[in-house]
Enzyme design. Structure first.
Site, PDB file in Angstrom:
ATOM      1  N   HIS A 261       0.828  -1.206   0.000  1.00  0.00           N
ATOM      2  CA  HIS A 261       0.000   0.000   0.000  1.00  0.00           C
ATOM      3  C   HIS A 261       0.861   1.255   0.000  1.00  0.00           C
ATOM      4  O   HIS A 261       1.205   1.785   1.056  1.00  0.00           O
ATOM      5  CB  HIS A 261      -0.895  -0.033   1.248  1.00  0.00           C
ATOM      6  CG  HIS A 261      -2.009   0.953   1.219  1.00  0.00           C
ATOM      7  ND1 HIS A 261      -3.241   0.673   1.747  1.00  0.00           N
ATOM      8  CD2 HIS A 261      -2.093   2.210   0.736  1.00  0.00           C
ATOM      9  CE1 HIS A 261      -4.034   1.738   1.586  1.00  0.00           C
ATOM     10  NE2 HIS A 261      -3.351   2.665   0.979  1.00  0.00           N
TER      11      HIS A 261
ATOM     12  N   HIS B 127       1.381   5.152  -2.036  1.00  0.00           N
ATOM     13  CA  HIS B 127       0.923   6.144  -3.007  1.00  0.00           C
ATOM     14  C   HIS B 127       2.176   6.806  -3.594  1.00  0.00           C
ATOM     15  O   HIS B 127       2.806   7.623  -2.929  1.00  0.00           O
ATOM     16  CB  HIS B 127       0.022   7.176  -2.326  1.00  0.00           C
ATOM     17  CG  HIS B 127      -1.232   6.575  -1.758  1.00  0.00           C
ATOM     18  ND1 HIS B 127      -2.357   6.330  -2.527  1.00  0.00           N
ATOM     19  CD2 HIS B 127      -1.535   6.128  -0.521  1.00  0.00           C
ATOM     20  CE1 HIS B 127      -3.301   5.787  -1.769  1.00  0.00           C
ATOM     21  NE2 HIS B 127      -2.826   5.647  -0.552  1.00  0.00           N
TER      22      HIS B 127
ATOM     23  N   ASP C 143       0.836   2.550   3.779  1.00  0.00           N
ATOM     24  CA  ASP C 143      -0.053   3.638   3.337  1.00  0.00           C
ATOM     25  C   ASP C 143       0.756   4.921   3.159  1.00  0.00           C
ATOM     26  O   ASP C 143       0.303   6.023   3.517  1.00  0.00           O
ATOM     27  CB  ASP C 143      -1.237   3.835   4.287  1.00  0.00           C
ATOM     28  CG  ASP C 143      -2.349   4.684   3.656  1.00  0.00           C
ATOM     29  OD1 ASP C 143      -2.244   5.034   2.459  1.00  0.00           O
ATOM     30  OD2 ASP C 143      -3.319   4.990   4.366  1.00  0.00           O
TER      31      ASP C 143
ATOM     32  N   ASP D 246      -8.623   2.690  -3.293  1.00  0.00           N
ATOM     33  CA  ASP D 246      -8.161   3.255  -2.013  1.00  0.00           C
ATOM     34  C   ASP D 246      -8.148   4.775  -1.993  1.00  0.00           C
ATOM     35  O   ASP D 246      -7.756   5.431  -2.948  1.00  0.00           O
ATOM     36  CB  ASP D 246      -6.773   2.766  -1.636  1.00  0.00           C
ATOM     37  CG  ASP D 246      -6.375   3.319  -0.288  1.00  0.00           C
ATOM     38  OD1 ASP D 246      -7.059   2.995   0.688  1.00  0.00           O
ATOM     39  OD2 ASP D 246      -5.440   4.142  -0.220  1.00  0.00           O
TER      40      ASP D 246
ATOM     41  N   HIS E 159      -5.470  -1.040   5.820  1.00  0.00           N
ATOM     42  CA  HIS E 159      -5.238  -0.260   7.040  1.00  0.00           C
ATOM     43  C   HIS E 159      -6.324  -0.344   8.111  1.00  0.00           C
ATOM     44  O   HIS E 159      -6.992   0.642   8.414  1.00  0.00           O
ATOM     45  CB  HIS E 159      -4.974   1.210   6.705  1.00  0.00           C
ATOM     46  CG  HIS E 159      -5.857   1.812   5.640  1.00  0.00           C
ATOM     47  ND1 HIS E 159      -7.220   1.722   5.645  1.00  0.00           N
ATOM     48  CD2 HIS E 159      -5.552   2.521   4.527  1.00  0.00           C
ATOM     49  CE1 HIS E 159      -7.713   2.343   4.600  1.00  0.00           C
ATOM     50  NE2 HIS E 159      -6.728   2.829   3.895  1.00  0.00           N
TER      51      HIS E 159
END
Ligand SMILES: [Zn+2]
Length: 430
Positions: free
Chosen positions: A58, A60, A305, A150, A232
């Site tokens: 996960h 970004h 995340d 997400d 998460h």
């Protein structure tokens, strides 16, 4: 350039094989070799831990579209510095990764500039709009294994049912990852709903929003037989629902972030926007349940995340600041400091949750171990006891780290991707 190396006298912790032993590990032609390998460069590893390179489910990476926050180059460099050899790149880019052309674009950028493998995550819905399904078929053909909107929860049970049914028709291994929060219930919410939010005058995001979404998702996973992954997790009740679902044989996996394992809503009394995230950090009881769930395997993986933002974006007032913290450079050290060193989580389980389990969920077969002859040399070398203070600048383009100012114990000294050192002496090699 793939060299010949020997990690001399390393404590090799291999969560896939379940072994923890001192030995030499030889590398040749990008793979683990039987050794001895002629003219191999020696990496002194006495007293250090050698493990499979970490895998993040996960992250970004923000490219294409938000290069002022992060790029594939800076994001994968940060990943390598954190010990990662593979990351899953979330689809909320611009354009959105909702068709095969963007999958190829992300992969090409990663091949040209990346310091770790990048697995593009496909969007579940077109434009992340939560209405019609994205071009999942062509993305599966392009090799995408994980899909997620997400940032946005899958808005309705009907849409999730369609997506899971559709995905399953392509491959039993395709996994849908949901950001499980009930949208209308958290609308406008800035932090965990409770006494702290009330005293700070901030609108809340109740834990029930996650409980409702997780319960719904699990029911639809049971109904369709599709593979569900829950992003998460943040609340005790969600952990309990997943525990029961697994006992019932539902095909579900789950992740937790380092920040949800470390912080609570009490930490927000300083209005630090680096601690603003969706879902929010919650109570002490929630944090303890997440730790217990990770230890007993209810929660399969630790995922970062990693959510980079520009400095001026995070300097906005709390309710205007975008949610998220960066995490790739601190995840392993945070888990070692807060869970492994205090004896809450065995080292082998921590590495399983950060390397083998995510590799399995993502279908990243070259990653996550085992460390055995013939396998790709994707490795991380860690000094468990090296202490350091988290402070900018970071290798990431961003500096919005929830861990800023923290003293952590445990440092990545080297990362190896298919026999190439992407990190040596704690620094990125390119
Ligand atoms: Zn999310």
């Amino acid at each position: 350039m793939r060299g010949r190396f020997v990690f001399k006298g390393a404590r090799v912790v291999d969560p896939t094989a379940g072994t923890d032993e001192v030995r030499d590990v030889w590398v040749d032609q990008g793979r683990i070799a039987a050794g001895p390998v002629e003219a191999a460069e020696t990496i002194r590893a006495e007293g250090l831990v050698l493990a499979p390179g970490l895998v993040d489910l996960h992250a970004h990476l923000r490219q294409p579209g938000f290069e002022h926050k992060e790029t594939i180059e800076t994001g994968t460099r940060a990943a390598a510095v954190g010990g990662y050899t593979a990351v899953a790149a979330m689809a909320n880019t611009d354009p959105v990764t909702d068709h095969a052309a963007i999958v190829h674009e992300v992969r090409d950028l990663a091949a040209a500039y990346g310091l770790c493998d990048v697995f593009p995550v496909g969007a579940i819905t077109k434009g992340l709009a939560g209405e019609s399904l994205a071009e999942m078929g062509e993305m599966v053909e392009a090799g995408v294994r994980m899909f997620s909107d997400d940032g946005n929860p899958v808005p309705t049970a009907r849409l999730l049912r369609n997506a899971l049914t559709y995905a399953k028709a392509f491959s039993a291994e395709v996994v849908l990852a949901d950001h499980a929060e009930d949208g209308p219930l958290v609308a406008g919410g800035q932090m965990h709903e409770g006494a702290v939010a009330s005293s700070l005058g901030l609108a809340g995001r109740p834990a029930e929003a996650e409980e409702i979404a997780v319960a719904r998702d699990l029911a639809i996973a049971r109904m369709t037989g599709g593979r569900l992954h829950l992003c998460h997790l943040s609340s005790a009740r969600a952990v309990e629902l997943v525990r029961r679902a697994k006992a019932d044989g539902i095909r579900v996996t789950a992740e937790v972030t380092p920040h949800h394992l470390v912080f609570t809503h009490e930490d927000l009394v300083t209005y630090d926007t680096n601690l603003k995230m969706h879902p929010p950090v919650r109570t002490h009881e929630d944090r303890e349940a997440l730790r217990a769930g990770l230890a007993d395997g209810t929660i399969d993986a630790v995922a970062t995340d990693h959510a980079p933002h520009a400095v001026e974006e995070k300097e906005a007032e709390f309710d205007l600041s975008p949610p998220g913290t960066i995490g790739l450079e601190t995840a392993l050290a945070a888990v070692l400091t807060e869970l492994v060193h205090p004896g809450i989580l065995p080292l082998g389980r921590a590495l399983e949750a950060m390397a083998s389990a995510p590799a399995r969920i993502l279908g990243a077969g070259d990653h996550g171990g085992p460390i055995e002859v013939g396998r790709a040399a994707n490795l991380v070398l860690v000094d468990l006891d090296r202490e350091w203070t988290v402070e900018p600048p970071f290798t990431s383009k961003a500096r919005n780290s929830a861990f800023t100012g923290r003293r952590l114990r445990g440092r990545v000294l080297a990362t190896m991707l298919r026999g190439e050192l992407t990190v040596a002496n704690g620094k990125a090699t390119r």
